[in-house]
Design a protein around this motif. Sequence first.
Motif, mmCIF file in Angstrom:
data_model
loop_
_atom_site.group_PDB
_atom_site.id
_atom_site.type_symbol
_atom_site.label_atom_id
_atom_site.label_comp_id
_atom_site.label_asym_id
_atom_site.label_seq_id
_atom_site.Cartn_x
_atom_site.Cartn_y
_atom_site.Cartn_z
ATOM 1 N N THR A 1 34.867 43.739 44.341
ATOM 2 C CA THR A 1 35.687 42.536 44.180
ATOM 3 C C THR A 1 34.922 41.318 44.645
ATOM 4 O OG1 THR A 1 37.733 43.800 44.431
ATOM 5 C CG2 THR A 1 37.877 41.434 44.789
ATOM 6 N N ASN A 2 34.221 41.422 45.755
ATOM 7 C CA ASN A 2 33.392 40.323 46.254
ATOM 8 C C ASN A 2 32.265 39.965 45.277
ATOM 9 O OD1 ASN A 2 34.957 40.073 48.539
ATOM 10 N ND2 ASN A 2 33.601 41.320 49.799
ATOM 11 N N ALA A 3 31.891 40.940 44.436
ATOM 12 C CA ALA A 3 30.869 40.694 43.409
ATOM 13 C C ALA A 3 31.520 40.170 42.122
ATOM 14 C CB ALA A 3 30.101 41.981 43.139
ATOM 15 N N ASN A 4 32.797 39.822 42.207
ATOM 16 C CA ASN A 4 33.572 39.275 41.091
ATOM 17 C C ASN A 4 33.807 40.251 39.943
ATOM 18 O OD1 ASN A 4 33.984 36.682 42.260
ATOM 19 N ND2 ASN A 4 31.862 36.211 41.781
ATOM 20 N N LEU A 5 33.819 41.532 40.259
ATOM 21 C CA LEU A 5 34.169 42.550 39.268
ATOM 22 C C LEU A 5 35.618 42.969 39.495
ATOM 23 C CD1 LEU A 5 30.920 44.671 39.400
ATOM 24 C CD2 LEU A 5 31.592 43.060 37.626
ATOM 25 N N THR A 6 36.278 43.358 38.428
ATOM 26 C CA THR A 6 37.693 43.737 38.515
ATOM 27 C C THR A 6 37.801 45.244 38.699
ATOM 28 O OG1 THR A 6 38.267 41.913 37.043
ATOM 29 C CG2 THR A 6 39.928 43.618 37.356
#
Length: 94
Positions: free
Chosen positions: A84-89
Amino acid sequence: MTEQNQPSTFEETKTHFDSVYFYFVILFNDSIHEFSYVEDCLMKLCFKTKKDAKKIAMEAHTNGKAVCFQGSMEECETVAENMTNANLTVILGV
């Protein structure tokens, strides 16, 4: 203990052991990130080989989602937070 009881005891023990790793992280497809970025995240954050990362990224692209990590609840929570911190869902699954 009879011979008949041994397999069921083993199966009960195996099932109990396997249930510790019954949690998983599901990665969802998006139209924002490049394949190479997703693959890099899978290798770094989910501890996948390049081959497995490519396979998971393609599965998510094709099917809309893919299991990217399986482990204990604590491990999955950590991986999901990092993804999530890597902007993945992602979501946690049981």
